[in-house]
Each structure stands twice: as structure tokens, then as C-alpha cells.
Design a protein around this motif. Structure first.
Motif, PDB file in Angstrom:
ATOM      1  N   PRO A  98       0.875  -1.061  -0.142  1.00 16.31           N
ATOM      2  CA  PRO A  98      -0.180  -0.070   0.012  1.00 16.31           C
ATOM      3  C   PRO A  98       0.846   1.434   0.078  1.00 16.31           C
ATOM      4  CG  PRO A  98      -0.087  -0.957   2.360  1.00 16.31           C
ATOM      5  CD  PRO A  98       0.997  -1.909   1.254  1.00 16.31           C
ATOM      6  N   PHE A 106      -4.014   6.185   5.316  1.00 12.14           N
ATOM      7  CA  PHE A 106      -2.695   5.220   4.935  1.00 12.14           C
ATOM      8  C   PHE A 106      -1.963   5.226   5.984  1.00 12.14           C
ATOM      9  CE2 PHE A 106      -4.348   7.666   1.390  1.00 12.14           C
ATOM     10  CZ  PHE A 106      -4.704   6.604   0.551  1.00 12.14           C
ATOM     11  N   ILE A 114      -4.915  -4.690   4.758  1.00 19.23           N
ATOM     12  CA  ILE A 114      -4.832  -3.800   3.729  1.00 19.23           C
ATOM     13  C   ILE A 114      -4.993  -4.424   2.207  1.00 19.23           C
ATOM     14  CG2 ILE A 114      -3.896  -1.701   2.882  1.00 19.23           C
ATOM     15  CD1 ILE A 114      -2.830  -1.129   5.734  1.00 19.23           C
ATOM     16  N   ARG A 115      -5.792  -4.008   1.459  1.00 17.71           N
ATOM     17  CA  ARG A 115      -5.458  -4.433   0.000  1.00 17.71           C
ATOM     18  C   ARG A 115      -5.853  -3.333  -1.009  1.00 17.71           C
ATOM     19  NH1 ARG A 115      -4.450  -8.066   2.961  1.00 17.71           N
ATOM     20  NH2 ARG A 115      -5.221 -10.266   2.986  1.00 17.71           N
ATOM     21  N   LEU A 116      -5.033  -3.491  -2.089  1.00 19.20           N
ATOM     22  CA  LEU A 116      -5.182  -2.709  -3.251  1.00 19.20           C
ATOM     23  C   LEU A 116      -5.962  -3.593  -4.273  1.00 19.20           C
ATOM     24  CD1 LEU A 116      -1.874  -0.756  -3.720  1.00 19.20           C
ATOM     25  CD2 LEU A 116      -3.906  -0.266  -2.390  1.00 19.20           C
ATOM     26  N   ARG A 117      -7.311  -3.315  -4.227  1.00 19.92           N
ATOM     27  CA  ARG A 117      -8.296  -4.324  -5.014  1.00 19.92           C
ATOM     28  C   ARG A 117      -7.792  -4.391  -6.754  1.00 19.92           C
ATOM     29  NH1 ARG A 117      -9.569  -8.165  -1.488  1.00 19.92           N
ATOM     30  NH2 ARG A 117     -10.293  -7.199   0.475  1.00 19.92           N
ATOM     31  N   HIS A 133      -8.687   1.008  -5.824  1.00 23.63           N
ATOM     32  CA  HIS A 133      -9.691   0.756  -4.822  1.00 23.63           C
ATOM     33  C   HIS A 133      -8.966   0.104  -3.652  1.00 23.63           C
ATOM     34  CE1 HIS A 133     -13.814   0.368  -3.282  1.00 23.63           C
ATOM     35  NE2 HIS A 133     -13.742  -0.960  -2.994  1.00 23.63           N
ATOM     36  N   TYR A 134      -9.018   0.991  -2.788  1.00 20.95           N
ATOM     37  CA  TYR A 134      -8.112   0.826  -1.382  1.00 20.95           C
ATOM     38  C   TYR A 134      -9.254   0.288  -0.215  1.00 20.95           C
ATOM     39  CZ  TYR A 134      -4.710   1.748   2.310  1.00 20.95           C
ATOM     40  OH  TYR A 134      -4.012   1.716   3.345  1.00 20.95           O
ATOM     41  N   THR A 135      -8.901  -0.843   0.156  1.00 26.43           N
ATOM     42  CA  THR A 135      -9.796  -1.638   1.280  1.00 26.43           C
ATOM     43  C   THR A 135      -8.791  -2.009   2.783  1.00 26.43           C
ATOM     44  OG1 THR A 135      -9.593  -3.905   0.751  1.00 26.43           O
ATOM     45  CG2 THR A 135     -11.349  -2.456  -0.171  1.00 26.43           C
ATOM     46  N   TRP A 136      -9.602  -2.073   3.822  1.00 22.20           N
ATOM     47  CA  TRP A 136      -8.830  -2.283   5.205  1.00 22.20           C
ATOM     48  C   TRP A 136      -9.752  -2.537   6.059  1.00 22.20           C
ATOM     49  CZ3 TRP A 136      -9.933   2.682   4.017  1.00 22.20           C
ATOM     50  CH2 TRP A 136     -10.332   3.435   4.968  1.00 22.20           C
ATOM     51  N   TYR A 148     -13.251   1.152   2.931  1.00 20.38           N
ATOM     52  CA  TYR A 148     -12.826   1.281   1.917  1.00 20.38           C
ATOM     53  C   TYR A 148     -12.780   2.787   1.453  1.00 20.38           C
ATOM     54  CZ  TYR A 148     -16.950   3.006  -0.639  1.00 20.38           C
ATOM     55  OH  TYR A 148     -18.148   3.629  -0.687  1.00 20.38           O
ATOM     56  N   ASN A 150     -11.696   5.197  -2.499  1.00 22.92           N
ATOM     57  CA  ASN A 150     -11.359   5.137  -3.882  1.00 22.92           C
ATOM     58  C   ASN A 150     -10.161   6.236  -3.840  1.00 22.92           C
ATOM     59  OD1 ASN A 150     -12.957   3.295  -5.353  1.00 22.92           O
ATOM     60  ND2 ASN A 150     -14.872   4.725  -4.675  1.00 22.92           N
TER      61      ASN A 150
END
Length: 278
Positions: A98, A106, A114-117, A133-136, A148, A150
Motif C-alpha cells: 500500500p 494510509f 490492507i488491500r489494493l483491489r 480501490h483501497y480496502t482495510w 474502503y 477510492n
């Protein structure tokens, strides 16, 4: 593959499948709301009490649930479709580390998984651009919650002082900066570690353009824009629909293109060639 737009000032095609359009989602929410109210009235008239007080009180929120499900299921398709129409390259899986930016979300210490989808790359005018798209998950000991954002970026020619446009709870953003436009101050909150720089970047032309865009683009009011070194970053809870992606990139284009030539020449770099400074 990446293709530059012919003019930085041109708006980006906002079209998308009908089920991602604002009118369809608003209509779906309205129909759901009317249906719930009708059910409550019917049940109350026959039983002398509501079926559930909790359901009754949360009806305005529940009405948005079907639209939210549609947005979630169609998000990837909407992003892919937008990328295809606007010369961006879409990637269904990003992975990787990330961003190491020192501002929320962040910089959160409780973030887990944490993921970058998915995301896309291309150009907005002369600026290399990305979207992902950023999720955690937030770990709060007693419970965990999913989140999440964007995230949009434009690569600038050189690093600049920190500048934030939009609502933020980050206490390290610097001083609050006010402008002569009361309309702009009412719509946008600006913070900067260098107030003089903020006034140099947010020129009257840029301010007027952002105010005008915000009158019709609700997503701009729900997005935080931040200059972080040599990136202009936008972080938003919206941006799942094609027209929202368009609106946020439009706002970023306005900010980037509006940066005066002397800001770049003072830093020893050539100003980007835009329609405004040719």
C-alpha cells in the motif's frame, strides 16, 4: 493502453451502464422507501403498532441498501468500462504494498488486511494518472469494521508543499487558509503548511472553476484533495460510478492545470504543456 486527452479542459465522458447512473440508483432508493412506508402504514393499521420500531426508525437508511448493493456489484464493471472509454488501462488485480503516505487512511495504526483491489492507469491532460480501490479492516479489540476508499492520483512535475482541499480530521495538515471567495470557503476547507503557497496555487480562476463544478458534482464535496510531494491525491468514499470518477478527475485537472507557471520554474522544472499555458 495509455492515451492522452486532446485538451486538459475537456470534460471526460461520464456515460456508463444505466444501472450505475445516478437517476437509476436514486429511483431505486425512492421506490424502496415508498415500499417500506407503505408496508409500515399497512401493518400499523391492522395491528395498532409498527412491525418493528427499529425498522421504522431506520427506514430512511434501509432505503439506500438496494442501491448500495447494486453499486458494490457493479463497481468493477463501471471502472473497467470507464477506463475503456477514456484511454486508461484497467487491471482487475493490483496487489503490492500500500502507499506509504503519512496521512489518513494510509497512516492508520489499527488498519489490518490492507488491500489494493483493482485500478487503472492513464493520463489526464499532461499528467500521468492512476486510480485504485483501497480496502482495510480496523481492529478495535472488541470488534472489527471494514472500510474502503477510492484513490485517484496525478503525477506532478516536482514536489510541492503540502496542501489539503476538503474536509479532513488530520491535525498535521497545517493552517486553515481563507480566500476572498465566500462561496469557495463555504464549500471547501483548505489547509496548508505554507499558506502563501496555497494562495499561489488556488488562483481566482481555479477557485471559480471548482465552485462551478461543485454546483453539479456532489462527489467533489465528498472528496479530499491533497498535494503530497509530487502527487496530487484524491481520497473519496464515492467514485464507484462512472460520472463520479469523471467529476473527481475533473476537479483534480482544474487544480493541477491551474498551478501557475512560476511555481514550476521556481523549482527548476518546465511547466507541463496544457491548453492553458501554451
Amino acid at each position: 493502453m495509455d492515451q492522452p486527452h486532446t485538451a486538459a479542459e475537456s470534460r471526460i465522458d461520464p456515460l456508463g451502464p444505466f444501472w450505475t447512473r445516478t437517476w437509476f440508483l436514486n429511483t431505486l432508493s425512492a421506490i424502496t422507501f415508498v415500499g417500506l412506508v407503505t408496508f409500515h402504514a399497512w401493518w400499523w393499521s391492522g395491528h395498532g403498532r409498527p412491525w418493528s420500531w427499529m425498522l421504522l426508525l431506520t427506514t430512511p437508511l434501509i432505503a439506500f441498501v438496494p442501491a448500495g448493493i447494486v453499486v458494490k456489484l457493479s463497481r468493477r464493471a463501471s471502472t473497467r468500462s470507464w477506463a475503456l472509454r477514456n484511454g486508461f488501462e484497467y487491471r482487475a488485480r493490483l496487489g503490492g504494498a500500500p502507499p506509504a503516505w503519512d496521512f489518513p487512511p494510509f497512516s492508520g495504526t489499527r488498519a489490518r488486511r490492507i488491500r489494493l483491489r483493482d485500478g487503472m492507469t492513464g493520463r489526464i491532460g499532461p499528467y500521468p494518472a492512476t486510480f485504485f480501490h483501497y480496502t482495510w479492516w480496523n481492529n478495535r479489540r472488541l470488534f472489527a469494521s471494514s472500510h474502503y476508499r477510492n484513490v485517484f492520483t496525478l503525477r506532478l512535475p516536482a514536489a510541492l508543499p503540502r496542501l489539503t482541499v476538503g474536509v479532513t480530521l488530520d491535525t498535521s495538515t497545517g493552517d486553515t487558509v481563507r480566500f476572498e471567495s465566500a462561496d469557495f470557503d463555504d464549500r471547501f476547507t483548505v489547509h496548508s503548511t505554507d499558506p502563501a503557497f496555497a494562495h499561489a496555487v488556488l488562483t481566482p480562476r481555479t477557485i471559480d472553476a471548482l465552485v462551478e463544478l461543485s454546483r453539479t458534482a456532489g462527489s467533489v464535496m465528498l472528496t479530499k484533495f491533497e498535494i503530497a510531494d509530487d502527487l496530487l491525491v484524491a481520497v473519496s468514499t464515492v467514485g464507484n460510478r462512472p460520472e463520479q470518477i469523471t467529476e473527481i478527475f475533473d476537479a483534480m485537472r482544474i487544480i493541477a492545470v491551474g498551478i501557475p507557471r512560476f511555481v514550476w520554474t521556481d523549482r527548476g522544472v518546465a511547466p507541463p504543456m496544457t491548453a492553458q499555458n501554451r
